[in-house]
Design an enzyme around this catalytic site. Structure first.
Site, PDB file in Angstrom:
ATOM      1  N   ASP A 118      16.793  11.115  -7.980  1.00 37.07           N
ATOM      2  CA  ASP A 118      18.242  11.365  -7.970  1.00 37.07           C
ATOM      3  C   ASP A 118      18.902  11.137  -6.616  1.00 37.07           C
ATOM      4  OD1 ASP A 118      18.459  11.885 -10.626  1.00 37.07           O
ATOM      5  OD2 ASP A 118      18.671  14.056 -10.442  1.00 37.07           O
ATOM      6  N   ASP A 161       0.400  16.962  19.542  1.00 41.10           N
ATOM      7  CA  ASP A 161       0.716  18.099  20.409  1.00 41.10           C
ATOM      8  C   ASP A 161       0.974  19.335  19.559  1.00 41.10           C
ATOM      9  OD1 ASP A 161       0.334  16.613  22.714  1.00 41.10           O
ATOM     10  OD2 ASP A 161       2.417  15.961  22.806  1.00 41.10           O
ATOM     11  N   LYS A 174      -4.022  10.462   5.381  1.00 40.50           N
ATOM     12  CA  LYS A 174      -3.679   9.785   6.630  1.00 40.50           C
ATOM     13  C   LYS A 174      -2.647  10.649   7.336  1.00 40.50           C
ATOM     14  CE  LYS A 174      -4.158   6.524   3.131  1.00 40.50           C
ATOM     15  NZ  LYS A 174      -5.574   6.413   3.103  1.00 40.50           N
ATOM     16  N   LYS A 199       3.382   4.441  -0.964  1.00 38.84           N
ATOM     17  CA  LYS A 199       3.475   5.459  -2.004  1.00 38.84           C
ATOM     18  C   LYS A 199       4.789   6.217  -1.808  1.00 38.84           C
ATOM     19  CE  LYS A 199      -1.170   4.870  -1.516  1.00 38.84           C
ATOM     20  NZ  LYS A 199      -1.837   4.115  -0.472  1.00 38.84           N
ATOM     21  N   HIS A 209       0.819  -1.205   0.000  1.00 39.26           N
ATOM     22  CA  HIS A 209       0.000   0.000   0.000  1.00 39.26           C
ATOM     23  C   HIS A 209       0.861   1.267   0.000  1.00 39.26           C
ATOM     24  CE1 HIS A 209      -3.330   2.596   1.849  1.00 39.26           C
ATOM     25  NE2 HIS A 209      -3.848   2.120   0.739  1.00 39.26           N
ATOM     26  N   HIS A 239      -8.989  10.706   1.625  1.00 38.89           N
ATOM     27  CA  HIS A 239      -7.996   9.644   1.452  1.00 38.89           C
ATOM     28  C   HIS A 239      -6.745   9.890   2.289  1.00 38.89           C
ATOM     29  CE1 HIS A 239      -5.203   6.908  -0.794  1.00 38.89           C
ATOM     30  NE2 HIS A 239      -6.298   6.170  -0.817  1.00 38.89           N
TER      31      HIS A 239
END
Length: 493
Positions: free
Chosen positions: A155, A395, A390, A150, A148, A388
């Site tokens: 470079d 704090d 996350k 991404k 899952h 979508h």
């Protein structure tokens, strides 16, 4: 010929390119443990960031994505990757087999390029039809574990990670627009990201696309593919994506060392790829979800969570309840039934709404109208919003951006990645975004009225509204979600 498997490691970072010189300006005088972070949350900027990285690359591009779609954004970026390979950049692309159905024979033409290679994570041998379905059923124990992650590394100098896949909906051009967050980073975390990519790329779970049962189309040569790509990119010159890239000054700012990076310590959390085939051999302490839980427990003042798929389970409910008891205010934004793209997830989540509210957690659900003003600036027509992202605001001094959903699938079954950032300004930016996405005209706030849940929001004319029924849904959607909430499938969703 392609490099042999023994050479399948990250190349030495670029040193003399325009981008490398700009990054060196940014990192000069910083401590070895310091990283610079730049938050990107609107879809077009996220597309531009990836396109700029590909355009500026001179040595290597490493990409791994759960979903890499064959749509406008995917084709543009793939065309740019081919052009990068033609100018000598080594391109490695790793995609998940469930999220990205690799069936297009053009894939084989791309993979024939001496500077490009495509691998598929945890694949089913069958590419389509009945055979694929049968294999998925018979080998479910293995197939159930997905990549899952991404991540894009350019470079060896810059990375982009977060929640976005490569598809039009993540870049603001689709009937359903996914609200998400990415982080561009330079400095100490980049070598760690390259090392993580190498672990996945060289894992036994990552299979070269040439070993899959694709139908080879001999009429599609690499030269023919170059011609088709050139024609396609020319035809897209007036698209919203191309116009946004043309108007963007991100490349110039990166080259000049003028991007307002926020500096601090950063830690990449990533599952070992072996978790996908031999979970019992991976200590739970290595799971990003476990590390994130330990970090959340350290909160002293507030915890603000934006999460697409929220199924906290008993452990999560206990964690949030304990934080509330310790005077840590927990605020959560997730999808409503009207914006959730997986009904089973909403059914499982709905069981926890009342206990969360009873524990003192502030809870919001995204409305379908979210982000419309920004979208209409670039794209014609309206879209349905779906959350979508996350992200975590911890704090006043830390933030987390990644691919981790708060459900059993993310924590236990899938492999995930995310970055924990120690920086007060990134914390403030994520906090402002949370406030924006939970505004009364963007999200419904849930509250208890006796023993019943009420949804509070603000109408277009500024009037405060309240309803006791799942807003903007049909009766059959509510019935389906209720039925699904009874099923014992929480660990699989």
């Amino acid at each position: 010929m392609k490099a042999s498997s023994k050479d399948a490691r990250s190349l030495k970072p670029a040193e003399r390119s325009r981008l490398a010189r700009g990054v060196n300006k940014e990192t000069e005088g910083r401590g070895e443990d310091q990283s610079g972070f730049y938050l990107v949350h609107d879809g077009l900027s996220a597309f531009v960031a990836r396109a700029v990285m590909i355009e500026e690359a001179t040595v290597s591009l490493d990409l791994k994505y759960y979903i890499y779609s064959d749509d406008a954004s995917g084709r543009i970026l793939t065309g740019m990757l081919l052009q990068a390979a033609d100018r000598g950049v080594r391109v490695r692309l790793l995609v998940d087999d469930l999220g990205t159905r690799v069936t297009n024979p053009w894939v084989l033409a791309i993979d024939r390029h001496p500077n490009m290679e495509i691998r598929v994570f945890n694949p089913v041998e069958g590419r389509s039809g009945i055979r694929r379905g049968i294999e998925q059923v018979l080998d479910f124990g293995r197939i159930n574990h997905r990549m899952h992650n991404k991540l894009l590394v350019c470079d060896g100098n810059v990375l982009i990670t977060g929640g976005r896949n490569v598809a039009d909906g993540y870049f603001s051009k689709a009937e359903t627009e996914f609200l998400d967050v990415d982080m561009i980073a330079v400095g100490a975390v980049v070598p760690d990201a390259s090392s993580i990519f190498d672990d996945y790329w060289n894992s036994e779970v990552a299979v070269p696309v040439t070993k899959l049962a694709l139908v080879d189309d001999d009429t599609c040569t690499l030269d023919e593919l170059r011609e088709r790509v050139a024609v396609y990119l020319q035809g897209e010159r007036e698209s919203e994506f191309s116009r946004a890239l043309e108007k963007s000054d991100l490349a110039e700012k990166l080259i000049a060392g003028d991007v307002p990076f926020q500096w601090g310590k950063g830690v990449l959390f990533a599952d070992p790829p072996r978790k996908a085939i031999d979970r019992d051999s991976v200590p739970v302490s290595d799971y990003p979800g476990y590390k994130l839980e330990k970090t959340l427990k350290q909160c002293k003042q507030r915890l603000r969570i934006t999460n697409a798929y929220l199924i906290p389970g008993v452990p999560g409910l206990d964690l949030f309840s304990t934080l509330q008891q310790n005077d840590v205010q927990v605020d959560i934004l997730t999808n409503a039934l009207a914006t959730n793209d997986v009904a089973a997830v909403h059914g499982a989540y709905s069981r926890y709404r009342k206990p969360l509210l009873q524990a003192g957690v502030h809870l919001w659900e995204l409305r379908p109208v979210a982000q419309q003003k920004q979208r209409l600036h670039w794209f014609k027509g309206k879209s349905r919003a779906s959350l979508h992202a996350k992200t975590f605001v911890l704090d006043e001094d830390r933030g987390f951006v990644g691919s981790i959903n708060l459900d059993s699938r993310s924590i236990i079954q899938n492999t995930e990645v995310g970055v924990l950032i120690e920086n007060a300004e990134i914390n403030r930016q994520l906090n402002r975004l949370f406030d924006e996405w939970t505004a009364p005209d963007t999200a419904w706030q849930l509250a208890l009225d006796g023993d019943r849940i009420r949804w509070h929001w603000e109408s277009e004319d500024g009037q405060k509204r309240v309803t006791e029924c799942e807003p903007e849904t049909r009766w059959w959607q509510r019935v389906l979600a209720k039925i699904l909430s009874w099923l014992p499938i929480e660990e699989q969703i």
